[in-house]
Motif scaffolding. Structure first.
Motif, PDB file in Angstrom:
ATOM      1  N   ALA A 174      90.849  38.791 -43.980  1.00 39.08           N
ATOM      2  CA  ALA A 174      90.635  40.272 -44.007  1.00 39.08           C
ATOM      3  C   ALA A 174      89.575  40.655 -43.117  1.00 39.08           C
ATOM      4  O   ALA A 174      89.337  42.069 -42.584  1.00 39.08           O
ATOM      5  N   LEU A 175      88.597  39.663 -42.667  1.00 35.04           N
ATOM      6  CA  LEU A 175      87.289  40.025 -41.922  1.00 35.04           C
ATOM      7  C   LEU A 175      86.551  41.272 -42.478  1.00 35.04           C
ATOM      8  O   LEU A 175      86.035  42.245 -41.810  1.00 35.04           O
ATOM      9  N   ALA A 176      86.486  41.230 -43.847  1.00 35.75           N
ATOM     10  CA  ALA A 176      85.875  42.417 -44.482  1.00 35.75           C
ATOM     11  C   ALA A 176      84.299  42.145 -44.635  1.00 35.75           C
ATOM     12  O   ALA A 176      84.085  41.454 -45.429  1.00 35.75           O
ATOM     13  N   ILE A 177      83.693  42.474 -43.544  1.00 35.04           N
ATOM     14  CA  ILE A 177      82.506  42.143 -43.631  1.00 35.04           C
ATOM     15  C   ILE A 177      81.473  43.343 -43.888  1.00 35.04           C
ATOM     16  O   ILE A 177      81.766  44.431 -43.220  1.00 35.04           O
ATOM     17  N   GLY A 178      80.770  43.382 -44.850  1.00 35.48           N
ATOM     18  CA  GLY A 178      79.560  44.497 -45.115  1.00 35.48           C
ATOM     19  C   GLY A 178      79.997  44.957 -46.739  1.00 35.48           C
ATOM     20  O   GLY A 178      80.885  44.245 -47.425  1.00 35.48           O
ATOM     21  N   PRO A 179      79.065  45.629 -47.295  1.00 36.88           N
ATOM     22  CA  PRO A 179      79.154  45.971 -48.574  1.00 36.88           C
ATOM     23  C   PRO A 179      80.295  46.984 -49.061  1.00 36.88           C
ATOM     24  O   PRO A 179      80.828  47.534 -48.138  1.00 36.88           O
ATOM     25  N   GLY A 180      80.542  47.074 -50.255  1.00 40.50           N
ATOM     26  CA  GLY A 180      81.465  48.120 -51.053  1.00 40.50           C
ATOM     27  C   GLY A 180      82.564  47.136 -51.510  1.00 40.50           C
ATOM     28  O   GLY A 180      82.984  46.157 -51.087  1.00 40.50           O
ATOM     29  N   GLU A 181      83.147  47.954 -52.411  1.00 38.42           N
ATOM     30  CA  GLU A 181      84.346  47.376 -53.375  1.00 38.42           C
ATOM     31  C   GLU A 181      85.286  46.884 -52.658  1.00 38.42           C
ATOM     32  O   GLU A 181      85.994  45.924 -52.747  1.00 38.42           O
ATOM     33  N   ALA A 182      85.789  47.887 -51.668  1.00 36.49           N
ATOM     34  CA  ALA A 182      86.908  47.950 -50.846  1.00 36.49           C
ATOM     35  C   ALA A 182      86.797  46.306 -50.141  1.00 36.49           C
ATOM     36  O   ALA A 182      87.857  45.746 -50.075  1.00 36.49           O
TER      37      ALA A 182
ATOM     38  N   TRP B 266      85.161  43.613 -51.172  1.00 37.45           N
ATOM     39  CA  TRP B 266      85.376  42.424 -51.927  1.00 37.45           C
ATOM     40  C   TRP B 266      86.819  42.386 -52.191  1.00 37.45           C
ATOM     41  O   TRP B 266      87.131  41.075 -52.277  1.00 37.45           O
ATOM     42  N   ARG B 267      87.356  43.536 -52.583  1.00 34.78           N
ATOM     43  CA  ARG B 267      88.798  43.292 -52.783  1.00 34.78           C
ATOM     44  C   ARG B 267      89.701  42.999 -51.748  1.00 34.78           C
ATOM     45  O   ARG B 267      90.643  42.001 -51.770  1.00 34.78           O
ATOM     46  N   ALA B 268      89.380  43.296 -50.594  1.00 31.76           N
ATOM     47  CA  ALA B 268      90.244  42.898 -49.444  1.00 31.76           C
ATOM     48  C   ALA B 268      89.945  41.380 -49.236  1.00 31.76           C
ATOM     49  O   ALA B 268      90.884  40.477 -49.003  1.00 31.76           O
ATOM     50  N   SER B 269      88.514  40.867 -49.252  1.00 32.04           N
ATOM     51  CA  SER B 269      88.262  39.383 -48.971  1.00 32.04           C
ATOM     52  C   SER B 269      89.141  38.547 -50.085  1.00 32.04           C
ATOM     53  O   SER B 269      89.592  37.356 -49.883  1.00 32.04           O
TER      54      SER B 269
ATOM     55  N   GLU C  77      76.554  28.623 -45.163  1.00 32.22           N
ATOM     56  CA  GLU C  77      75.165  29.174 -45.202  1.00 32.22           C
ATOM     57  C   GLU C  77      75.033  30.733 -45.295  1.00 32.22           C
ATOM     58  O   GLU C  77      76.008  31.241 -44.820  1.00 32.22           O
ATOM     59  N   ILE C  78      73.874  31.208 -45.373  1.00 35.03           N
ATOM     60  CA  ILE C  78      73.762  32.570 -45.397  1.00 35.03           C
ATOM     61  C   ILE C  78      73.451  32.963 -44.001  1.00 35.03           C
ATOM     62  O   ILE C  78      72.659  32.610 -43.314  1.00 35.03           O
ATOM     63  N   ASP C  79      74.393  34.032 -43.627  1.00 33.55           N
ATOM     64  CA  ASP C  79      74.268  34.590 -42.133  1.00 33.55           C
ATOM     65  C   ASP C  79      74.531  36.288 -42.550  1.00 33.55           C
ATOM     66  O   ASP C  79      74.480  36.814 -43.487  1.00 33.55           O
ATOM     67  N   PHE C  80      75.008  36.904 -41.296  1.00 41.21           N
ATOM     68  CA  PHE C  80      74.985  38.202 -41.171  1.00 41.21           C
ATOM     69  C   PHE C  80      76.256  38.592 -41.965  1.00 41.21           C
ATOM     70  O   PHE C  80      76.679  39.848 -42.736  1.00 41.21           O
ATOM     71  N   ALA C  81      77.306  37.649 -42.322  1.00 41.06           N
ATOM     72  CA  ALA C  81      78.433  37.840 -43.031  1.00 41.06           C
ATOM     73  C   ALA C  81      78.444  37.466 -44.574  1.00 41.06           C
ATOM     74  O   ALA C  81      79.415  37.027 -44.987  1.00 41.06           O
ATOM     75  N   ASP C  82      77.099  37.598 -45.220  1.00 35.17           N
ATOM     76  CA  ASP C  82      77.043  37.334 -46.435  1.00 35.17           C
ATOM     77  C   ASP C  82      77.711  38.356 -47.230  1.00 35.17           C
ATOM     78  O   ASP C  82      78.231  39.325 -46.574  1.00 35.17           O
ATOM     79  N   GLY C  83      77.758  38.149 -48.489  1.00 30.40           N
ATOM     80  CA  GLY C  83      78.650  39.129 -49.499  1.00 30.40           C
ATOM     81  C   GLY C  83      79.896  38.760 -49.519  1.00 30.40           C
ATOM     82  O   GLY C  83      80.464  37.474 -49.556  1.00 30.40           O
ATOM     83  N   SER C  84      80.916  39.511 -49.651  1.00 29.86           N
ATOM     84  CA  SER C  84      82.375  39.043 -49.692  1.00 29.86           C
ATOM     85  C   SER C  84      83.040  38.227 -48.905  1.00 29.86           C
ATOM     86  O   SER C  84      83.642  37.334 -49.410  1.00 29.86           O
ATOM     87  N   TYR C  85      82.929  38.463 -47.596  1.00 31.52           N
ATOM     88  CA  TYR C  85      83.389  37.344 -46.566  1.00 31.52           C
ATOM     89  C   TYR C  85      82.782  35.987 -46.891  1.00 31.52           C
ATOM     90  O   TYR C  85      83.688  35.088 -46.888  1.00 31.52           O
ATOM     91  N   GLY C  86      81.701  35.879 -46.487  1.00 28.73           N
ATOM     92  CA  GLY C  86      81.259  34.625 -46.906  1.00 28.73           C
ATOM     93  C   GLY C  86      81.272  34.034 -48.376  1.00 28.73           C
ATOM     94  O   GLY C  86      81.691  32.691 -48.499  1.00 28.73           O
ATOM     95  N   VAL C  87      81.279  34.635 -49.346  1.00 30.80           N
ATOM     96  CA  VAL C  87      81.596  34.532 -50.837  1.00 30.80           C
ATOM     97  C   VAL C  87      83.023  33.703 -50.815  1.00 30.80           C
ATOM     98  O   VAL C  87      83.347  32.652 -51.345  1.00 30.80           O
ATOM     99  N   MET C  88      84.004  34.363 -50.325  1.00 31.30           N
ATOM    100  CA  MET C  88      85.430  34.117 -50.361  1.00 31.30           C
ATOM    101  C   MET C  88      85.682  32.648 -49.314  1.00 31.30           C
ATOM    102  O   MET C  88      86.558  32.037 -49.783  1.00 31.30           O
ATOM    103  N   LYS C  89      84.838  32.783 -48.210  1.00 29.58           N
ATOM    104  CA  LYS C  89      85.233  31.700 -47.356  1.00 29.58           C
ATOM    105  C   LYS C  89      84.556  30.368 -48.098  1.00 29.58           C
ATOM    106  O   LYS C  89      84.847  29.336 -48.201  1.00 29.58           O
TER     107      LYS C  89
END
Length: 253
Positions: A94-102, A104-107, A144-156
């Motif tokens: 989903a390439l859903a990078i950034g904060p927000g519930e949307a 997280w759900r997309a990822s 590792e933690i980079d600019f895409a931490d959060g939903s994208y990094g967690v799901m990867k």
């Protein structure tokens, strides 16, 4: 070297552009039959036409992989079309990078659950294959933690864990499972091309982190996937193959 993929059947999600398209082209170049899907019907038809004109046995389908029922139906139709399944490549993000519930759900629905739905639907067919292989395209952002931490990094990261579990659980059935984690991959129309056009500061920062002074190509990541799909990789299962040109510096023990 003959990768022994001639006549094998592979499923690839996100097969019309970027890494997914390069994976499809890499597999068919080795003689595999490929069913691929993507969300946009026009892109699917164009890719299918080009590949068939080149003499390859492919079938493209427009599928929203966030819809589990649609993914399962596509897997079954592909198995019927080609008479089985040997290789599953879960590539869509989903390439859903950034904060927000949307995001997280997309990822969750796209990156992680489309992989789960695809694998579960394909398992009965993989169990009948003599060269069964599952490959999930993850990312160094899961390592590792980079600019895409959060939903994208967690799901990867979750994808790598999921695949590692599959490798252990399915080993007695002769089914291998691996992850491939690319670093920055640049191609026209892709994420980093878009960043280059719209956020030059981020692009220059990311490029500067690459010790090779360049980003990767889709073909470089696709090579890793095709190699892992090959029966010649029969002893490789449960690994996370990082394809990043030494971008990340963590040590995998």
């Amino acid at each position: 070297m003959d990768l022994q993929l001639a006549g094998k059947t592979a499923l690839v999600t996100g097969g019309t552009k970027g890494i997914g398209r390069a994976i499809v082209e890499g597999l068919v170049a080795e003689g595999a039959k490929v069913a691929f899907c993507a969300r946009t019907d026009a892109d699917v038809k164009a890719a299918e036409e080009t590949l068939r004109e080149a003499g390859h046995d492919v079938a493209g389908t427009a599928v929203d992989v966030a819809d589990g029922s649609a993914v399962r139906a596509w897997v079954e139709a592909s198995a019927e079309r080609f008479g089985g399944i040997d290789i599953v490549v879960a590539n869509v993000s989903a390439l859903a990078i950034g904060p927000g519930e949307a995001n997280w759900r997309a990822s969750f629905e796209v990156d992680l659950m489309h992989t789960v739905h695809m694998v579960e639907a394909a398992l009965p067919h993989l169990e009948r294959s003599d060269a069964a292989s599952i490959i999930a395209v993850s990312s160094v952002s899961g390592r590792e933690i980079d600019f895409a931490d959060g939903s994208y990094g967690v799901m990867k990261a979750a994808l790598v864990h999921y695949v590692s579990g599959l490798a252990y659980d399915l080993a007695p059935k002769g089914i291998r499972a691996n992850a491939v984690s690319p670093g920055n991959v640049y191609f026209e129309g892709g994420v980093w091309h878009n960043v280059e056009q719209n956020n030059r500061e981020l692009f220059d920062h990311a490029l500067g982190l690459n010790p090779t002074d360049r980003m990767g190509t889709p073909e470089e990541t696709a090579y890793a996937v095709v190699m892992l799909a090959s029966p010649r990789a029969s002893r490789i299962s449960g690994t996370n193959l990082v394809v990043d040109g030494a971008l990340t510096r963590g040590v995998q023990l």
